[in-house]
Motif scaffolding. Structure first.
Motif, PDB file in Angstrom:
ATOM      1  N   GLU A  39      58.001  27.907 -71.119  1.00 24.53           N
ATOM      2  CA  GLU A  39      57.593  28.005 -69.713  1.00 24.53           C
ATOM      3  C   GLU A  39      56.140  28.468 -69.594  1.00 24.53           C
ATOM      4  O   GLU A  39      55.385  27.967 -68.755  1.00 24.53           O
ATOM      5  CB  GLU A  39      58.516  28.968 -68.954  1.00 24.53           C
ATOM      6  CG  GLU A  39      59.927  28.461 -68.781  1.00 24.53           C
ATOM      7  CD  GLU A  39      60.846  28.780 -69.969  1.00 24.53           C
ATOM      8  OE1 GLU A  39      60.372  29.305 -71.009  1.00 24.53           O
ATOM      9  OE2 GLU A  39      62.049  28.474 -69.865  1.00 24.53           O
ATOM     10  N   ASP A  40      55.747  29.428 -70.451  1.00 25.83           N
ATOM     11  CA  ASP A  40      54.357  29.914 -70.446  1.00 25.83           C
ATOM     12  C   ASP A  40      53.382  28.788 -70.775  1.00 25.83           C
ATOM     13  O   ASP A  40      52.358  28.615 -70.106  1.00 25.83           O
ATOM     14  CB  ASP A  40      54.165  31.038 -71.472  1.00 25.83           C
ATOM     15  CG  ASP A  40      54.966  32.288 -71.174  1.00 25.83           C
ATOM     16  OD1 ASP A  40      55.253  32.553 -69.987  1.00 25.83           O
ATOM     17  OD2 ASP A  40      55.309  33.000 -72.143  1.00 25.83           O
ATOM     18  N   LYS A  63      53.079  26.293 -67.905  1.00 26.63           N
ATOM     19  CA  LYS A  63      52.208  26.775 -66.827  1.00 26.63           C
ATOM     20  C   LYS A  63      50.740  26.632 -67.203  1.00 26.63           C
ATOM     21  O   LYS A  63      49.919  26.247 -66.363  1.00 26.63           O
ATOM     22  CB  LYS A  63      52.525  28.234 -66.514  1.00 26.63           C
ATOM     23  CG  LYS A  63      53.815  28.422 -65.767  1.00 26.63           C
ATOM     24  CD  LYS A  63      54.097  29.888 -65.531  1.00 26.63           C
ATOM     25  CE  LYS A  63      55.504  30.077 -64.980  1.00 26.63           C
ATOM     26  NZ  LYS A  63      55.910  31.485 -64.961  1.00 26.63           N
ATOM     27  N   ARG A  64      50.412  26.928 -68.442  1.00 25.07           N
ATOM     28  CA  ARG A  64      49.028  26.814 -68.898  1.00 25.07           C
ATOM     29  C   ARG A  64      48.538  25.364 -68.873  1.00 25.07           C
ATOM     30  O   ARG A  64      47.357  25.113 -68.676  1.00 25.07           O
ATOM     31  CB  ARG A  64      48.894  27.333 -70.331  1.00 25.07           C
ATOM     32  CG  ARG A  64      49.011  28.821 -70.477  1.00 25.07           C
ATOM     33  CD  ARG A  64      49.045  29.164 -71.962  1.00 25.07           C
ATOM     34  NE  ARG A  64      48.591  30.519 -72.183  1.00 25.07           N
ATOM     35  CZ  ARG A  64      47.896  30.913 -73.245  1.00 25.07           C
ATOM     36  NH1 ARG A  64      47.590  30.058 -74.201  1.00 25.07           N
ATOM     37  NH2 ARG A  64      47.527  32.165 -73.372  1.00 25.07           N
ATOM     38  N   GLY A  86      50.104  22.711 -67.080  1.00 25.87           N
ATOM     39  CA  GLY A  86      50.456  21.927 -65.905  1.00 25.87           C
ATOM     40  C   GLY A  86      51.522  20.898 -66.214  1.00 25.87           C
ATOM     41  O   GLY A  86      51.592  19.848 -65.573  1.00 25.87           O
ATOM     42  N   GLU A 104      55.840  20.162 -67.293  1.00 23.67           N
ATOM     43  CA  GLU A 104      57.190  20.692 -67.127  1.00 23.67           C
ATOM     44  C   GLU A 104      57.617  21.359 -68.440  1.00 23.67           C
ATOM     45  O   GLU A 104      57.318  20.840 -69.527  1.00 23.67           O
ATOM     46  CB  GLU A 104      58.178  19.570 -66.788  1.00 23.67           C
ATOM     47  CG  GLU A 104      57.931  18.910 -65.448  1.00 23.67           C
ATOM     48  CD  GLU A 104      58.246  19.838 -64.285  1.00 23.67           C
ATOM     49  OE1 GLU A 104      59.191  20.655 -64.402  1.00 23.67           O
ATOM     50  OE2 GLU A 104      57.535  19.748 -63.270  1.00 23.67           O
ATOM     51  N   TRP A 105      58.329  22.477 -68.352  1.00 19.52           N
ATOM     52  CA  TRP A 105      58.723  23.171 -69.579  1.00 19.52           C
ATOM     53  C   TRP A 105      59.670  22.326 -70.423  1.00 19.52           C
ATOM     54  O   TRP A 105      59.647  22.401 -71.657  1.00 19.52           O
ATOM     55  CB  TRP A 105      59.309  24.546 -69.281  1.00 19.52           C
ATOM     56  CG  TRP A 105      60.645  24.542 -68.580  1.00 19.52           C
ATOM     57  CD1 TRP A 105      60.876  24.557 -67.238  1.00 19.52           C
ATOM     58  CD2 TRP A 105      61.924  24.509 -69.206  1.00 19.52           C
ATOM     59  NE1 TRP A 105      62.220  24.523 -66.982  1.00 19.52           N
ATOM     60  CE2 TRP A 105      62.904  24.509 -68.189  1.00 19.52           C
ATOM     61  CE3 TRP A 105      62.362  24.489 -70.530  1.00 19.52           C
ATOM     62  CZ2 TRP A 105      64.256  24.478 -68.435  1.00 19.52           C
ATOM     63  CZ3 TRP A 105      63.719  24.462 -70.784  1.00 19.52           C
ATOM     64  CH2 TRP A 105      64.654  24.458 -69.745  1.00 19.52           C
TER      65      TRP A 105
END
Length: 116
Positions: free
Chosen positions: A35-36, A39-40, A42, A44-45
């Motif tokens: 997930e991190d 986010k970094r 852009g 989807e996890w």
């Protein structure tokens, strides 16, 4: 639109598997979750996990985002992946040595017995 050609190697680990392995090791070394990283980057996890498992083949723009999201130089990441492919994939190493990536069914990558 025509079907995409199958660009996978006939034997041994595939480039996407190697990239995924390297990226996962880097993510864990940084103490990040999928997930991190997502986010970094852009992304989807779930896609980050597919990339790490080598089941997704990122296009260049995604590859660049993914590498930067892991604080990696994309060129260095590709160099590492190439070195591992040369070591772990006998077919790839032989194809690079002879300068020809074409192959035929049943081809033995080298003079010795097939490693598969």
């Amino acid at each position: 639109m025509p079907d995409s050609p199958d660009l996978s190697f006939p034997f041994g680990p595939q480039p996407t598997e190697i990239l995924g392995r390297l990226a996962r090791a880097r993510r864990l070394a940084l103490g990040l979750t999928p997930e991190d990283v997502a986010k970094r980057c852009g992304l989807e996890w779930t896609y980050v996990l597919e990339l790490e498992r080598g089941v997704a083949d990122p296009e260049l723009d995604v590859f660049l985002l993914w590498a930067r999201g892991l604080d990696l130089d994309p060129v260095e990441l590709m160099r590492q992946a190439n070195a591992i492919l040369l070591e772990e994939n006998a077919w790839y190493a032989e194809a690079v040595r002879r300068g020809d990536m074409s192959w035929s069914e049943g081809e033995d990558p080298g003079d010795g017995p097939a490693p598969w």
